[in-house]
Design an enzyme around this catalytic site. Structure first.
Site, PDB file in Angstrom:
ATOM      1  CE1 TYR A  21      -8.602  -8.093   4.280  1.00 56.77           C
ATOM      2  CE2 TYR A  21      -8.770  -9.028   2.092  1.00 56.77           C
ATOM      3  CZ  TYR A  21      -8.968  -7.986   2.950  1.00 56.77           C
ATOM      4  OH  TYR A  21      -9.558  -6.839   2.492  1.00 56.77           O
TER       5      TYR A  21
ATOM      6  CB  CYS B 130      -9.165   3.373   2.930  1.00 60.71           C
ATOM      7  SG  CYS B 130      -9.921   2.195   1.798  1.00 60.71           S
TER       8      CYS B 130
ATOM      9  CG  ASP C 174      -2.123  -0.827   1.128  1.00 63.95           C
ATOM     10  OD1 ASP C 174      -2.101  -1.770   0.319  1.00 63.95           O
ATOM     11  OD2 ASP C 174      -3.103  -0.551   1.837  1.00 63.95           O
TER      12      ASP C 174
ATOM     13  CD  GLU D 203      -6.552  -1.628  -1.439  1.00 68.01           C
ATOM     14  OE1 GLU D 203      -6.741  -0.543  -2.032  1.00 68.01           O
ATOM     15  OE2 GLU D 203      -7.435  -2.244  -0.815  1.00 68.01           O
TER      16      GLU D 203
ATOM     17  CG  ASN E 160     -18.829  12.188   0.687  1.00 69.34           C
ATOM     18  OD1 ASN E 160     -17.777  11.578   0.509  1.00 69.34           O
ATOM     19  ND2 ASN E 160     -19.817  12.169  -0.194  1.00 69.34           N
TER      20      ASN E 160
ATOM     21  CG  HIS F  96     -17.827   9.556  -2.913  1.00 72.53           C
ATOM     22  ND1 HIS F  96     -18.878  10.379  -2.552  1.00 72.53           N
ATOM     23  CD2 HIS F  96     -18.216   8.921  -4.053  1.00 72.53           C
ATOM     24  CE1 HIS F  96     -19.845  10.269  -3.441  1.00 72.53           C
ATOM     25  NE2 HIS F  96     -19.474   9.388  -4.358  1.00 72.53           N
TER      26      HIS F  96
END
Length: 219
Positions: free
Chosen positions: A91, A54, A29, A180, A100, A142
């Site tokens: 995982y 994120c 990442d 990622e 937002n 978002h």
């Protein structure tokens, strides 16, 4: 580059690459400190990383503002669609939810996402965290939120925990932005080899999970 280089990058609004456990996602990442985020950071994450952008938050802070995993929230509802939460990710993670800031328009632009993330970072230092969170943000949005595990690396070894641990080591606000790195040619996660080449070409520190585990005295 050393861990010290990574900490310096964190303190000076630069990116760090983190490689998680080979036996987990085995992904890299791009991460940076949320308090320094700009639209330029968001654009680079889109263009050079390509995964989901994120915001990761410290567990204690998450509890202060009333955050829970979306998986847990949906399990308590009565709609048929909520039954889809019966399985977590392969995982082992539970899903987050998204926000937002109310000052944004569509919420998806580089400017809007940077605003949402920056304001979350400011919230960490506010006096009335939960009240201001509820009045200043809206969901769904978002910017997906990831809640770090209590105990960080002692309990879970994911990019969320590693980035928050790195932020604490760097003595910056323990809220981070992670994304990622994907490979547009293979349509999969970017390989460690390619990530290392990218890091070298762009003078970005790349840190393996093992280095952070050693620093945290957990193995």
């Amino acid at each position: 580059m050393s861990l010290d280089n990574a900490l310096e990058h964190f303190r000076h609004s630069k990116f760090v690459l983190i490689h998680d456990d080979d036996n987990r996602e085995n992904e890299i990442d791009m991460v940076t400190a949320a308090e320094f985020i700009t639209p330029e950071h968001i654009a680079r994450l889109r263009q050079r990383a390509g995964g989901m952008i994120c915001i990761a938050i410290d567990n204690t802070f998450g509890k202060m503002i009333g955050i829970d995993y979306m998986h847990n929230i949906l399990q308590n509802c009565n709609m048929d669609i909520c039954k889809m939460t019966s399985n977590i990710e392969p995982y082992g993670d539970k899903s987050s939810f998204s926000i937002n800031h109310r000052a944004t328009y569509t919420g998806i632009t580089d400017m809007d996402r940077a605003t949402t993330i920056k304001e979350m970072s400011k919230l960490y230092k506010s006096d009335h965290k939960k009240k201001n969170f509820l009045s200043s943000f809206k969901t769904p949005g978002h910017v997906p939120m990831l809640l770090a595990s209590e105990g960080l690396l002692a309990n879970r070894r994911e990019h969320t925990e590693m980035s928050i641990f790195l932020a604490k080591l760097a003595n910056v606000t323990p809220i981070t932005v992670i994304c990622e790195m994907l490979d547009a040619k293979s349509y999969t996660a970017l390989s460690a080899k390619k990530a290392k080449n990218y890091a070298k070409q762009n003078s970005i520190p790349i840190i393996h999970c093992k280095e952070l585990l050693k620093c945290a005295n957990v193995y």
